[in-house]
Design a protein around this motif. Structure first.
Motif, PDB file in Angstrom:
ATOM      1  N   ALA A   1       7.373  -1.907  -1.927  1.00 34.82           N
ATOM      2  CA  ALA A   1       7.279  -1.410  -3.306  1.00 34.82           C
ATOM      3  C   ALA A   1       6.215  -2.183  -4.076  1.00 34.82           C
ATOM      4  O   ALA A   1       5.452  -1.592  -4.853  1.00 34.82           O
ATOM      5  N   ASP A   2       6.134  -3.487  -3.842  1.00 35.42           N
ATOM      6  CA  ASP A   2       5.116  -4.296  -4.501  1.00 35.42           C
ATOM      7  C   ASP A   2       3.718  -3.882  -4.047  1.00 35.42           C
ATOM      8  O   ASP A   2       2.795  -3.781  -4.866  1.00 35.42           O
ATOM      9  N   LEU A   3       3.546  -3.625  -2.757  1.00 35.52           N
ATOM     10  CA  LEU A   3       2.248  -3.164  -2.248  1.00 35.52           C
ATOM     11  C   LEU A   3       1.848  -1.844  -2.899  1.00 35.52           C
ATOM     12  O   LEU A   3       0.687  -1.640  -3.261  1.00 35.52           O
ATOM     13  N   GLN A   4       2.815  -0.957  -3.049  1.00 36.03           N
ATOM     14  CA  GLN A   4       2.514   0.334  -3.684  1.00 36.03           C
ATOM     15  C   GLN A   4       2.096   0.130  -5.137  1.00 36.03           C
ATOM     16  O   GLN A   4       1.142   0.745  -5.610  1.00 36.03           O
ATOM     17  N   ARG A   5       2.789  -0.755  -5.854  1.00 34.96           N
ATOM     18  CA  ARG A   5       2.403  -1.050  -7.249  1.00 34.96           C
ATOM     19  C   ARG A   5       0.990  -1.614  -7.301  1.00 34.96           C
ATOM     20  O   ARG A   5       0.184  -1.234  -8.157  1.00 34.96           O
ATOM     21  N   ARG A   6       0.664  -2.515  -6.386  1.00 33.10           N
ATOM     22  CA  ARG A   6      -0.663  -3.137  -6.380  1.00 33.10           C
ATOM     23  C   ARG A   6      -1.772  -2.130  -6.097  1.00 33.10           C
ATOM     24  O   ARG A   6      -2.852  -2.227  -6.655  1.00 33.10           O
ATOM     25  N   HIS A   7      -1.504  -1.187  -5.200  1.00 32.99           N
ATOM     26  CA  HIS A   7      -2.527  -0.197  -4.858  1.00 32.99           C
ATOM     27  C   HIS A   7      -2.568   0.955  -5.856  1.00 32.99           C
ATOM     28  O   HIS A   7      -3.555   1.678  -5.922  1.00 32.99           O
ATOM     29  N   GLY A   8      -1.492   1.144  -6.604  1.00 31.41           N
ATOM     30  CA  GLY A   8      -1.473   2.163  -7.644  1.00 31.41           C
ATOM     31  C   GLY A   8      -1.289   3.585  -7.156  1.00 31.41           C
ATOM     32  O   GLY A   8      -1.367   4.516  -7.949  1.00 31.41           O
ATOM     33  N   VAL A   9      -1.061   3.752  -5.874  1.00 32.33           N
ATOM     34  CA  VAL A   9      -0.805   5.075  -5.291  1.00 32.33           C
ATOM     35  C   VAL A   9       0.237   4.902  -4.193  1.00 32.33           C
ATOM     36  O   VAL A   9       0.436   3.792  -3.685  1.00 32.33           O
ATOM     37  N   PRO A  10       0.882   5.992  -3.801  1.00 30.30           N
ATOM     38  CA  PRO A  10       1.797   5.884  -2.660  1.00 30.30           C
ATOM     39  C   PRO A  10       1.047   5.330  -1.440  1.00 30.30           C
ATOM     40  O   PRO A  10      -0.121   5.669  -1.223  1.00 30.30           O
ATOM     41  N   LEU A  11       1.707   4.491  -0.661  1.00 35.22           N
ATOM     42  CA  LEU A  11       1.055   3.892   0.502  1.00 35.22           C
ATOM     43  C   LEU A  11       0.593   4.960   1.481  1.00 35.22           C
ATOM     44  O   LEU A  11      -0.412   4.776   2.171  1.00 35.22           O
ATOM     45  N   SER A  12       1.280   6.069   1.521  1.00 36.93           N
ATOM     46  CA  SER A  12       0.891   7.151   2.421  1.00 36.93           C
ATOM     47  C   SER A  12      -0.446   7.776   2.038  1.00 36.93           C
ATOM     48  O   SER A  12      -1.103   8.415   2.863  1.00 36.93           O
ATOM     49  N   ALA A  13      -0.893   7.576   0.801  1.00 39.81           N
ATOM     50  CA  ALA A  13      -2.159   8.149   0.333  1.00 39.81           C
ATOM     51  C   ALA A  13      -3.364   7.252   0.638  1.00 39.81           C
ATOM     52  O   ALA A  13      -4.505   7.643   0.403  1.00 39.81           O
TER      53      ALA A  13
ATOM     54  N   ARG B   1      15.142  -5.621  11.856  1.00 41.64           N
ATOM     55  CA  ARG B   1      15.605  -4.413  12.536  1.00 41.64           C
ATOM     56  C   ARG B   1      15.105  -3.182  11.781  1.00 41.64           C
ATOM     57  O   ARG B   1      15.213  -3.117  10.552  1.00 41.64           O
ATOM     58  N   HIS B   2      14.546  -2.264  12.494  1.00 42.54           N
ATOM     59  CA  HIS B   2      13.962  -1.028  11.954  1.00 42.54           C
ATOM     60  C   HIS B   2      12.743  -1.282  11.087  1.00 42.54           C
ATOM     61  O   HIS B   2      12.349  -0.427  10.288  1.00 42.54           O
ATOM     62  N   GLY B   3      12.123  -2.448  11.224  1.00 40.21           N
ATOM     63  CA  GLY B   3      10.943  -2.772  10.434  1.00 40.21           C
ATOM     64  C   GLY B   3       9.792  -1.820  10.691  1.00 40.21           C
ATOM     65  O   GLY B   3       9.136  -1.364   9.756  1.00 40.21           O
ATOM     66  N   VAL B   4       9.543  -1.497  11.972  1.00 39.59           N
ATOM     67  CA  VAL B   4       8.444  -0.586  12.297  1.00 39.59           C
ATOM     68  C   VAL B   4       8.709   0.782  11.691  1.00 39.59           C
ATOM     69  O   VAL B   4       7.814   1.392  11.081  1.00 39.59           O
ATOM     70  N   GLU B   5       9.934   1.259  11.816  1.00 36.89           N
ATOM     71  CA  GLU B   5      10.282   2.574  11.261  1.00 36.89           C
ATOM     72  C   GLU B   5      10.143   2.586   9.740  1.00 36.89           C
ATOM     73  O   GLU B   5       9.627   3.543   9.158  1.00 36.89           O
ATOM     74  N   THR B   6      10.582   1.515   9.094  1.00 39.68           N
ATOM     75  CA  THR B   6      10.507   1.428   7.633  1.00 39.68           C
ATOM     76  C   THR B   6       9.056   1.442   7.167  1.00 39.68           C
ATOM     77  O   THR B   6       8.695   2.169   6.230  1.00 39.68           O
ATOM     78  N   VAL B   7       8.217   0.659   7.834  1.00 40.20           N
ATOM     79  CA  VAL B   7       6.805   0.591   7.463  1.00 40.20           C
ATOM     80  C   VAL B   7       6.119   1.918   7.761  1.00 40.20           C
ATOM     81  O   VAL B   7       5.342   2.421   6.936  1.00 40.20           O
ATOM     82  N   ALA B   8       6.399   2.500   8.917  1.00 40.00           N
ATOM     83  CA  ALA B   8       5.790   3.787   9.277  1.00 40.00           C
ATOM     84  C   ALA B   8       6.119   4.849   8.230  1.00 40.00           C
ATOM     85  O   ALA B   8       5.239   5.600   7.797  1.00 40.00           O
ATOM     86  N   SER B   9       7.364   4.896   7.819  1.00 37.14           N
ATOM     87  CA  SER B   9       7.778   5.872   6.807  1.00 37.14           C
ATOM     88  C   SER B   9       7.035   5.649   5.492  1.00 37.14           C
ATOM     89  O   SER B   9       6.552   6.592   4.868  1.00 37.14           O
ATOM     90  N   ALA B  10       6.933   4.387   5.068  1.00 40.48           N
ATOM     91  CA  ALA B  10       6.245   4.085   3.807  1.00 40.48           C
ATOM     92  C   ALA B  10       4.767   4.440   3.874  1.00 40.48           C
ATOM     93  O   ALA B  10       4.186   4.891   2.881  1.00 40.48           O
ATOM     94  N   LEU B  11       4.146   4.240   5.047  1.00 36.14           N
ATOM     95  CA  LEU B  11       2.716   4.527   5.200  1.00 36.14           C
ATOM     96  C   LEU B  11       2.441   5.997   5.513  1.00 36.14           C
ATOM     97  O   LEU B  11       1.286   6.422   5.518  1.00 36.14           O
TER      98      LEU B  11
END
Length: 133
Positions: A65-77, A99-109
């Protein structure tokens, strides 16, 4: 800190550590409300504040969530190069030990798990094995 009875909420030490605690997703609480797993911080021999550390998986969500705030757009964008940089930074912070870190990051990106593994393998100078001709 929570509650109006927290007299040290304006203490300079509390003000100094607040950005760090916020960045890691922790919570500032009064020392007398600390549990055994909280970290009590002292200043000049007096307990001033306690830090309640976040659950590791909640910490990853907080970091994303902090990364998304810093970039100002959804991480997927974000573009591929930026996503690769995020994956590298998250790996350095231990995000993929959760646990499920890769899945969590993949979903966010907005990418697949395979893509995250591909980014990780590319950083290490290896390519993932592919089946078939």
């Amino acid at each position: 800190m929570t509650g109006p009875a927290d007299a040290d909420a304006d203490h300079p030490f509390v003000s100094a550590v607040r950005p760090l605690v916020d960045a890691m997703g922790g919570e500032l609480i009064a020392p007398d409300r600390a549990r055994d797993d909280d970290v009590v911080l002292s200043w000049e021999g007096r307990e001033v504040v306690a830090v309640r550390l976040p659950d590791i998986s909640a910490s990853l969500d907080h970091i994303l969530a902090d990364l998304q705030r810093r970039h100002g757009v959804p991480l997927s964008a974000l573009d591929r190069k930026t996503k690769q940089g995020i994956v590298r930074a998250l790996e350095q912070r231990g995000a993929f030990t959760v646990r499920h870190g890769v899945e969590t990051v993949a979903s966010a990106l907005g990418v697949s798990r395979f893509t995250v593994y591909n980014y990780l393998n590319r950083e290490k100078g290896t390519e993932p094995e592919r089946s078939g001709p």
